[in-house]
Design a protein around this motif. Structure first.
Motif, PDB file in Angstrom:
ATOM      1  N   SER A   7      -5.643 -38.389   8.839  1.00  0.00           N
ATOM      2  CA  SER A   7      -5.914 -38.317   7.448  1.00  0.00           C
ATOM      3  C   SER A   7      -7.787 -37.360   7.733  1.00  0.00           C
ATOM      4  O   SER A   7      -7.628 -36.940   7.080  1.00  0.00           O
ATOM      5  CB  SER A   7      -6.180 -39.644   7.693  1.00  0.00           C
ATOM      6  N   GLU A   8      -8.512 -37.814   8.474  1.00  0.00           N
ATOM      7  CA  GLU A   8      -9.313 -37.037   9.084  1.00  0.00           C
ATOM      8  C   GLU A   8      -9.631 -35.769   8.551  1.00  0.00           C
ATOM      9  O   GLU A   8     -10.319 -35.091   7.899  1.00  0.00           O
ATOM     10  CB  GLU A   8      -9.961 -37.349   9.242  1.00  0.00           C
ATOM     11  N   ILE A   9      -8.529 -35.143   9.447  1.00  0.00           N
ATOM     12  CA  ILE A   9      -8.277 -33.847   9.644  1.00  0.00           C
ATOM     13  C   ILE A   9      -7.721 -32.850   8.459  1.00  0.00           C
ATOM     14  O   ILE A   9      -7.947 -31.988   8.021  1.00  0.00           O
ATOM     15  CB  ILE A   9      -7.519 -33.535  10.892  1.00  0.00           C
ATOM     16  N   LEU A  10      -6.742 -34.064   7.658  1.00  0.00           N
ATOM     17  CA  LEU A  10      -6.103 -33.211   5.909  1.00  0.00           C
ATOM     18  C   LEU A  10      -7.694 -33.583   4.861  1.00  0.00           C
ATOM     19  O   LEU A  10      -7.879 -32.036   4.725  1.00  0.00           O
ATOM     20  CB  LEU A  10      -5.280 -33.961   5.908  1.00  0.00           C
ATOM     21  N   ILE A  11      -8.480 -34.556   5.262  1.00  0.00           N
ATOM     22  CA  ILE A  11      -9.170 -34.302   4.291  1.00  0.00           C
ATOM     23  C   ILE A  11     -10.495 -33.107   4.946  1.00  0.00           C
ATOM     24  O   ILE A  11     -10.867 -32.412   3.362  1.00  0.00           O
ATOM     25  CB  ILE A  11      -9.879 -36.179   4.405  1.00  0.00           C
ATOM     26  N   ILE A  12     -10.460 -32.877   6.140  1.00  0.00           N
ATOM     27  CA  ILE A  12     -11.197 -31.929   6.494  1.00  0.00           C
ATOM     28  C   ILE A  12     -10.901 -30.189   5.575  1.00  0.00           C
ATOM     29  O   ILE A  12     -11.591 -29.916   5.299  1.00  0.00           O
ATOM     30  CB  ILE A  12     -11.946 -32.004   7.267  1.00  0.00           C
ATOM     31  N   LEU A  13      -9.745 -30.279   6.196  1.00  0.00           N
ATOM     32  CA  LEU A  13      -8.687 -29.093   5.660  1.00  0.00           C
ATOM     33  C   LEU A  13      -8.761 -28.922   4.568  1.00  0.00           C
ATOM     34  O   LEU A  13      -9.638 -27.973   3.963  1.00  0.00           O
ATOM     35  CB  LEU A  13      -7.160 -29.182   6.090  1.00  0.00           C
ATOM     36  N   LEU A  14      -8.938 -30.107   3.390  1.00  0.00           N
ATOM     37  CA  LEU A  14      -8.829 -30.426   2.592  1.00  0.00           C
ATOM     38  C   LEU A  14     -10.396 -29.479   1.776  1.00  0.00           C
ATOM     39  O   LEU A  14     -10.098 -29.050   0.421  1.00  0.00           O
ATOM     40  CB  LEU A  14      -8.136 -31.160   1.230  1.00  0.00           C
ATOM     41  N   ILE A  15     -11.401 -29.476   2.163  1.00  0.00           N
ATOM     42  CA  ILE A  15     -12.753 -29.260   2.038  1.00  0.00           C
ATOM     43  C   ILE A  15     -13.329 -28.139   2.095  1.00  0.00           C
ATOM     44  O   ILE A  15     -12.847 -27.602   1.116  1.00  0.00           O
ATOM     45  CB  ILE A  15     -13.690 -30.523   2.290  1.00  0.00           C
ATOM     46  N   VAL A  16     -12.485 -27.368   3.611  1.00  0.00           N
ATOM     47  CA  VAL A  16     -12.490 -26.284   3.469  1.00  0.00           C
ATOM     48  C   VAL A  16     -11.487 -25.324   2.941  1.00  0.00           C
ATOM     49  O   VAL A  16     -12.438 -24.653   2.143  1.00  0.00           O
ATOM     50  CB  VAL A  16     -11.962 -26.334   5.145  1.00  0.00           C
ATOM     51  N   VAL A  17     -10.954 -25.469   2.397  1.00  0.00           N
ATOM     52  CA  VAL A  17     -10.064 -25.163   0.694  1.00  0.00           C
ATOM     53  C   VAL A  17     -10.623 -24.765  -0.215  1.00  0.00           C
ATOM     54  O   VAL A  17     -10.661 -23.826  -0.845  1.00  0.00           O
ATOM     55  CB  VAL A  17      -8.715 -25.350   0.938  1.00  0.00           C
ATOM     56  N   PHE A  18     -11.180 -26.265  -0.906  1.00  0.00           N
ATOM     57  CA  PHE A  18     -11.766 -26.347  -1.832  1.00  0.00           C
ATOM     58  C   PHE A  18     -13.158 -25.384  -1.912  1.00  0.00           C
ATOM     59  O   PHE A  18     -13.359 -24.748  -2.807  1.00  0.00           O
ATOM     60  CB  PHE A  18     -11.813 -27.748  -2.270  1.00  0.00           C
ATOM     61  N   PHE A  20     -14.173 -22.857   0.229  1.00  0.00           N
ATOM     62  CA  PHE A  20     -13.638 -21.378   0.726  1.00  0.00           C
ATOM     63  C   PHE A  20     -13.251 -20.827   0.192  1.00  0.00           C
ATOM     64  O   PHE A  20     -12.936 -19.229  -0.467  1.00  0.00           O
ATOM     65  CB  PHE A  20     -13.176 -21.842   1.817  1.00  0.00           C
ATOM     66  N   GLY A  21     -11.697 -21.490  -0.913  1.00  0.00           N
ATOM     67  CA  GLY A  21     -10.587 -20.839  -1.470  1.00  0.00           C
ATOM     68  C   GLY A  21      -9.330 -20.658  -0.339  1.00  0.00           C
ATOM     69  O   GLY A  21      -9.337 -20.380   0.534  1.00  0.00           O
ATOM     70  N   TYR A  22      -8.316 -20.313  -0.671  1.00  0.00           N
ATOM     71  CA  TYR A  22      -7.286 -19.953  -0.080  1.00  0.00           C
ATOM     72  C   TYR A  22      -7.055 -18.700   0.481  1.00  0.00           C
ATOM     73  O   TYR A  22      -6.841 -18.333   1.784  1.00  0.00           O
ATOM     74  CB  TYR A  22      -5.634 -20.442  -0.919  1.00  0.00           C
ATOM     75  N   ASN A  23      -7.071 -17.844  -0.385  1.00  0.00           N
ATOM     76  CA  ASN A  23      -7.664 -16.602   0.412  1.00  0.00           C
ATOM     77  C   ASN A  23      -8.172 -15.903   0.922  1.00  0.00           C
ATOM     78  O   ASN A  23      -7.553 -14.606   1.753  1.00  0.00           O
ATOM     79  CB  ASN A  23      -8.049 -15.778  -0.821  1.00  0.00           C
ATOM     80  N   LYS A  24      -9.474 -16.501   1.292  1.00  0.00           N
ATOM     81  CA  LYS A  24     -10.416 -16.478   2.093  1.00  0.00           C
ATOM     82  C   LYS A  24     -10.348 -17.139   4.093  1.00  0.00           C
ATOM     83  O   LYS A  24     -11.110 -16.874   5.039  1.00  0.00           O
ATOM     84  CB  LYS A  24     -11.913 -16.792   1.628  1.00  0.00           C
ATOM     85  N   LEU A  25      -9.283 -17.859   4.071  1.00  0.00           N
ATOM     86  CA  LEU A  25      -9.297 -18.477   5.045  1.00  0.00           C
ATOM     87  C   LEU A  25      -8.806 -17.930   5.870  1.00  0.00           C
ATOM     88  O   LEU A  25      -9.508 -18.253   7.027  1.00  0.00           O
ATOM     89  CB  LEU A  25      -8.116 -20.388   4.963  1.00  0.00           C
ATOM     90  N   PRO A  26      -7.976 -17.285   5.761  1.00  0.00           N
ATOM     91  CA  PRO A  26      -7.411 -15.967   7.614  1.00  0.00           C
ATOM     92  C   PRO A  26      -8.955 -15.131   7.785  1.00  0.00           C
ATOM     93  O   PRO A  26      -8.936 -14.986   9.099  1.00  0.00           O
ATOM     94  CB  PRO A  26      -6.565 -14.669   6.698  1.00  0.00           C
ATOM     95  N   GLU A  27      -9.769 -14.355   6.733  1.00  0.00           N
ATOM     96  CA  GLU A  27     -10.860 -14.535   7.467  1.00  0.00           C
ATOM     97  C   GLU A  27     -11.709 -14.733   8.059  1.00  0.00           C
ATOM     98  O   GLU A  27     -12.135 -14.569   9.181  1.00  0.00           O
ATOM     99  CB  GLU A  27     -11.286 -13.189   5.701  1.00  0.00           C
ATOM    100  N   ILE A  28     -12.223 -15.902   7.587  1.00  0.00           N
ATOM    101  CA  ILE A  28     -12.859 -17.026   8.002  1.00  0.00           C
ATOM    102  C   ILE A  28     -12.460 -17.031   9.806  1.00  0.00           C
ATOM    103  O   ILE A  28     -12.600 -17.297  10.639  1.00  0.00           O
ATOM    104  CB  ILE A  28     -13.173 -18.806   7.705  1.00  0.00           C
ATOM    105  N   GLY A  29     -11.027 -17.520   9.920  1.00  0.00           N
ATOM    106  CA  GLY A  29      -9.800 -17.855  11.232  1.00  0.00           C
ATOM    107  C   GLY A  29     -10.022 -16.727  12.348  1.00  0.00           C
ATOM    108  O   GLY A  29     -10.260 -16.834  12.900  1.00  0.00           O
TER     109      GLY A  29
END
Length: 64
Positions: A7-18, A20-29
Motif C-alpha cells: 500500500s505504501e508503494i502504491l501511494i508513492i507511485l500515485l503521488i509520483v504520477v500526479f 510528474f504526469g503519466y507521459n514523463k514517467l518513461p523519461e524519468i525512468g
C-alpha cells in the motif's frame, strides 16, 4: 523491500504520477537508469593518472 508494504508503494507511485504526469514517467525512468549505470561505471573504473612529461619544464631546463 526497505520496510515498505504494497500500500505504501502504491501511494508513492500515485503521488509520483500526479506530480510528474503519466507521459514523463518513461523519461524519468531512463534518466535514472542512465545515472545509476554511469555511477556504477565510474565506481568500477580505476583512477586515471596522467604520466605524460611536462614539455615546458624540460625545454626550460635544457636552455639553462
Amino acid at each position: 523491500m526497505f520496510g515498505l508494504g504494497m500500500s505504501e508503494i502504491l501511494i508513492i507511485l500515485l503521488i509520483v504520477v500526479f506530480i510528474f504526469g503519466y507521459n514523463k514517467l518513461p523519461e524519468i525512468g531512463s534518466g535514472l537508469g542512465r545515472a545509476i549505470q554511469n555511477f556504477k561505471k565510474a565506481s568500477n573504473e580505476p583512477d586515471e593518472i596522467d604520466v605524460t612529461p611536462d614539455n615546458d619544464k624540460e625545454s626550460k631546463e635544457k636552455k639553462d
